[in-house]
Scaffold this active site. Structure first.
Site, mmCIF file in Angstrom:
data_model
loop_
_atom_site.group_PDB
_atom_site.id
_atom_site.type_symbol
_atom_site.label_atom_id
_atom_site.label_comp_id
_atom_site.label_asym_id
_atom_site.label_seq_id
_atom_site.Cartn_x
_atom_site.Cartn_y
_atom_site.Cartn_z
ATOM 1 N N HIS A 3 0.828 -1.209 0.000
ATOM 2 C CA HIS A 3 0.000 0.000 0.000
ATOM 3 C C HIS A 3 0.863 1.260 0.000
ATOM 4 O O HIS A 3 0.499 2.268 -0.613
ATOM 5 C CB HIS A 3 -0.978 0.030 1.181
ATOM 6 C CG HIS A 3 -1.893 1.209 1.071
ATOM 7 N ND1 HIS A 3 -2.978 1.229 0.215
ATOM 8 C CD2 HIS A 3 -1.831 2.450 1.610
ATOM 9 C CE1 HIS A 3 -3.549 2.414 0.261
ATOM 10 N NE2 HIS A 3 -2.872 3.179 1.099
ATOM 11 N N ASP A 16 0.654 4.404 -2.438
ATOM 12 C CA ASP A 16 0.650 5.818 -2.027
ATOM 13 C C ASP A 16 1.757 6.595 -2.726
ATOM 14 O O ASP A 16 1.562 7.739 -3.143
ATOM 15 C CB ASP A 16 0.838 5.930 -0.505
ATOM 16 C CG ASP A 16 -0.454 5.693 0.261
ATOM 17 O OD1 ASP A 16 -1.545 5.763 -0.341
ATOM 18 O OD2 ASP A 16 -0.366 5.452 1.483
ATOM 19 N N HIS A 27 2.819 10.719 2.914
ATOM 20 C CA HIS A 27 2.377 11.765 1.986
ATOM 21 C C HIS A 27 3.164 13.072 2.162
ATOM 22 O O HIS A 27 3.602 13.676 1.193
ATOM 23 C CB HIS A 27 0.888 12.053 2.167
ATOM 24 C CG HIS A 27 0.027 10.878 1.842
ATOM 25 N ND1 HIS A 27 0.112 10.215 0.641
ATOM 26 C CD2 HIS A 27 -0.919 10.243 2.558
ATOM 27 C CE1 HIS A 27 -0.766 9.220 0.642
ATOM 28 N NE2 HIS A 27 -1.399 9.219 1.789
HETATM 29 ZN ZN LIG Z 1 -3.037 5.293 1.001
#
Ligand SMILES: [Zn+2]
Length: 290
Positions: free
Chosen positions: A236, A240, A263
């Protein structure tokens, strides 16, 4: 690597709830012309304002990637952006009727299926790449991202959690449509039960359920059916990364090596990338042989 820009053949739609807002949202993806990029349009607002998916338009990265411009805010774009990039879509209009994108099942799988069902249209415009010539690196508080020269888009990702179920995981993929679809797109976001409960107490994760995230309590996964891949967590993070790096605006020819990133850190890296203009240039590939 693809030589032509691509859009989708026919409009497609889906709906779901925003993971933080808990609000139902309808989403449509539509074809767009060459050099358009990915642009989000808020059809629920007067005049239907839009914002292009570009790191210059990022306004928040604390819980999800949020972009905004001129009264148009769109939140939690990272998984759809990963789906579009993973499926090699350069140009598309994404219409939404609320500020937060649907979380679907917490992965990019439903978006990938949707994009696939729309079909791909090769366009009369060369695909332009960022080509990395010298490594660019950002290191801070044990987090790091480096991008190395490569003749493909490759991601190596490492996560390290002091938790028996996750621990240290690394994976390494050259990102093309097939690999994305098969190995990455279905990997779901994850969280710990105590964090989810805390977020809900503060009015966040209102739409968060076991249907849209892997939830860990103690040393077990609460979801029926367990994990989709033994290393779903790090996969995952690759997903991202694909979404975050797509905000650079064009595909990348380079090898991203990310460790304990997220992020906000990926976004900081993109700013550094643009400061180091001597380390990359843009290129197109020779046309496909007839
Ligand atoms: Zn994510």
């Amino acid at each position: 690597m693809k030589h032509h820009q691509q859009t989708i053949k026919t409009p497609v739609s889906c709906s779901g709830v925003g993971v933080h807002s808990g609000k139902t949202v309808n989403l449509s993806i539509k074809p767009a012309p060459v050099n358009h990029g990915i642009r989000f349009v808020r059809v629920d607002l007067p005049g239907a304002p839009g914002v292009t998916a570009h790191f210059n338009n990022v306004v928040d990265t604390s819980l999800a990637t949020v972009i905004g411009a001129e009264g148009c805010i769109v939140s939690t774009i990272e998984h759809l952006m990963a789906g579009l990039t993973g499926m090699s879509i350069d140009n598309a209009i994404v219409e939404v009727d609320a500020y937060e994108l649907p979380i679907m099942d917490g992965s990019a799988g439903p978006f990938t299926t949707l994009i696939k069902s729309a079909g791909t249209l090769s366009q009369e415009g060369a695909k332009c790449y960022f080509k990395v010539n010298d490594p660019i690196s950002l290191n801070e508080n044990g987090k790091s991202v480096t991008i190395y020269p490569a003749d493909e888009f490759r991601i190596t990702c490492t996560i390290a959690y002091d938790h028996p179920l996750i621990g240290t995981q690394t994976c390494n993929f050259a990102i093309d449509r097939e690999t994305f679809e098969k190995e990455i797109s279905a990997a779901r976001t994850f969280g710990f039960l105590h964090e989810v409960e805390l977020m809900k107490r503060y009015g966040l994760a209102r739409g968060g359920t076991l249907d849209n995230a892997v939830v860990i309590d103690g040393d077990r996964v609460l979801n029926d059916g367990g994990l989709r891949y033994p290393d779903e967590f790090v996969r995952h993070k690759v997903l991202d990364c694909i979404g975050d790096f797509s905000l650079i605006g064009m595909p990348i020819m380079g090898h991203v090596v990310a460790s304990k990133s997220g992020h906000a850190f990926n976004h900081a890296f993109l700013e550094k990338f643009f400061e180091e203009k001597a380390s990359w240039d843009t290129c197109t590939l020779a046309p496909d042989p007839a």
